[in-house]
Design an enzyme around this catalytic site. Structure first.
Site, PDB file in Angstrom:
ATOM      1  N   PHE A 145       0.862  -1.179   0.000  1.00  0.00           N
ATOM      2  CA  PHE A 145       0.000   0.000   0.000  1.00  0.00           C
ATOM      3  C   PHE A 145       0.897   1.226   0.000  1.00  0.00           C
ATOM      4  O   PHE A 145       1.532   1.553   0.998  1.00  0.00           O
ATOM      5  CB  PHE A 145      -0.943   0.048   1.204  1.00  0.00           C
ATOM      6  CG  PHE A 145      -1.846   1.252   1.141  1.00  0.00           C
ATOM      7  CD1 PHE A 145      -2.981   1.234   0.359  1.00  0.00           C
ATOM      8  CD2 PHE A 145      -1.533   2.412   1.829  1.00  0.00           C
ATOM      9  CE1 PHE A 145      -3.799   2.352   0.259  1.00  0.00           C
ATOM     10  CE2 PHE A 145      -2.346   3.535   1.740  1.00  0.00           C
ATOM     11  CZ  PHE A 145      -3.477   3.507   0.953  1.00  0.00           C
ATOM     12  N   ASP A 230       9.558   2.814   1.700  1.00  0.00           N
ATOM     13  CA  ASP A 230       8.361   3.585   2.031  1.00  0.00           C
ATOM     14  C   ASP A 230       8.157   3.489   3.538  1.00  0.00           C
ATOM     15  O   ASP A 230       7.605   2.521   4.046  1.00  0.00           O
ATOM     16  CB  ASP A 230       7.150   3.021   1.276  1.00  0.00           C
ATOM     17  CG  ASP A 230       5.873   3.796   1.562  1.00  0.00           C
ATOM     18  OD1 ASP A 230       5.810   4.533   2.572  1.00  0.00           O
ATOM     19  OD2 ASP A 230       4.897   3.630   0.795  1.00  0.00           O
ATOM     20  N   LYS A 259       2.940  11.358   6.867  1.00  0.00           N
ATOM     21  CA  LYS A 259       2.092  11.155   8.036  1.00  0.00           C
ATOM     22  C   LYS A 259       2.623  11.860   9.282  1.00  0.00           C
ATOM     23  O   LYS A 259       2.350  13.028   9.499  1.00  0.00           O
ATOM     24  CB  LYS A 259       1.834   9.670   8.266  1.00  0.00           C
ATOM     25  CG  LYS A 259       1.034   9.034   7.117  1.00  0.00           C
ATOM     26  CD  LYS A 259       0.412   7.743   7.492  1.00  0.00           C
ATOM     27  CE  LYS A 259      -0.319   7.101   6.295  1.00  0.00           C
ATOM     28  NZ  LYS A 259      -1.475   7.882   5.850  1.00  0.00           N
TER      29      LYS A 259
END
Length: 404
Positions: A145, A230, A259
């Site tokens: 993801f 990531d 984030k």
């Protein structure tokens, strides 16, 4: 059920009436928050065990971050990258130093960071590695993801994220996650990068086999391929180290961050790499009006400074061990497996008992907010400011028979 808890369900109905249904939120309407606690419109409090998918690593309204935002709001909020502002250099320098890299490229969202990484890797492949024009490929992992842009969903194996959004962008080879032999076999003369999550968050906090990340690092070095990590969910203290790659002493060529970098206040993302990689970009080839804006930099610089103390990494390690011990005690009582690292856990529920969604609804009834994924899995990722008492409070709130 949970709908009965709310005296103002019209807020939920209005949201459903006026919003595209791209999310299926729990029927809770939050009006305020502090630290690890959320309060809904009826005054009911909830322990936040999702932390905005790690965007709230430092909790809600951390005083240092709020103060930085307030101070910057009174001075300057946006210039665009057409000009340099007085917060920009400090942020880029301090984040580069935290990552051990030469350069930083600020963006806004995690998906933008991933798209940036893809573009940079392709350009590096053509200009530095010498890949034939238009032939660059990137190796990625099943269960990944990395976001939901049209390019990113082209290499997703999640049918919800991918189906009906074609035609799909070429240039990606998908291999099983954690399978070093398959990854090695997929690399050819046109491969410019391997893009993986050191821990797959959306998939259910899946930790790869020991030795996998060092193996990826070794293969990428041998084959002259960029290793792109990531760390948008796994990085910035979540797993007990600054980066999840640190647990196996692995340094990728490129970090993708987001984030938590915005402190739960503003969207901030970044790509960090050395000059021989990020240096392939020239003016006009990539950018963002809001990327690296003054407000974002002011907040994100304080995030980097909080991490530089090491306090939050230690808290994640120590309190994470406590969380995982409490969760493992429930295996065999409705829990099938517990995975994760630091203050990050994926719980597999016996699907014959209930779905992950139902378990999260029951948790909400008992004052704990979490998120399900992939049917019968729950993810827990509380803010790193959580206390021992709050950690001990969470596992017993799991619905019977999980918590007895």
């Amino acid at each position: 059920m949970i709908d009965d808890m709310l005296r103002t369900p019209e807020a939920i109905r209005d949201a459903e009436r006026w919003t595209a249904h791209n999310y299926h939120p729990l029927p809770v309407v939050i009006s305020s928050a502090e630290g690890c606690w959320l309060t809904d419109v009826d005054g009911r409090r909830y322990l936040d065990c999702l932390a905005g998918y790690s965007a709230l690593n430092f909790g809600h309204r951390h005083p240092t971050l709020i103060a930085a935002a307030h101070a910057q709001l009174d001075r300057l909020t946006l210039t665009s990258r057409a000009f340099i502002h007085d917060q920009f250099a400090d942020f880029c320098r301090e984040l580069a130093e935290l990552c051990g890299k030469d350069l930083v490229l600020p963006m806004n969202t995690g998906a933008e960071a991933v798209e940036t990484g893809i573009k940079v890797a392709r350009k590096w492949g053509y200009q530095v590695k010498g890949v034939a024009p238009g032939q660059a490929n990137i190796v990625v992992a099943e269960g990944n993801f990395h976001g939901r842009t049209t390019t990113i969903v082209s290499f997703s194996t999640d049918s919800d994220a991918r189906a009906d959004f074609g035609p799909y962008t070429p240039g990606f080879t998908v291999v099983p996650y954690g399978d070093l032999a398959a990854l090695t076999a997929a690399i050819d003369e046109n491969t410019v990068a391997v893009l993986i999550e050191p821990i797959q968050g959306e998939q259910g906090v899946v930790v790869p086999p020991e030795g996998y990340l060092p193996g990826v690092r070794r293969v990428c070095t041998e084959q002259n391929v960029l290793f792109i990590a990531d760390e948008i969910q796994s990085g910035l203290g979540r797993t007990g180290d600054t980066f999840a790659c640190d647990h196996e002493n692995v340094t990728p060529d490129m970090y993708l961050l987001g984030k938590a970098l915005g402190g739960g206040i503003v969207p901030v993302s970044a790509v960090a790499a050395n000059a021989d990689v990020l240096g392939v970009l020239r003016p006009g080839q990539h950018g963002s009006t809001f990327g690296g804006n003054p407000l974002a930099c002011a907040v994100a610089t304080e995030v980097v400074r909080l991490l530089a103390t090491g306090e939050f990494q230690r808290r994640s390690t120590e309190l994470g061990a406590r969380l995982h011990a409490g969760l493992r005690s429930l295996i065999g009582r409705g829990l099938v497996a517990v995975r994760g690292r630091g203050l990050w856990a994926g719980l597999d529920i016996d699907p014959t008992l209930m779905s992950g969604r139902e378990a999260c609804e029951r948790l909400a009834e008992r004052g704990v907010l979490a998120k399900d994924t992939h049917g019968a899995t729950i993810r827990l990722a509380p803010p790193l400011v959580i206390t021992e008492e709050e950690i001990d409070h969470a596992p017993p709130q799991l619905p019977a028979p999980l918590a007895g």
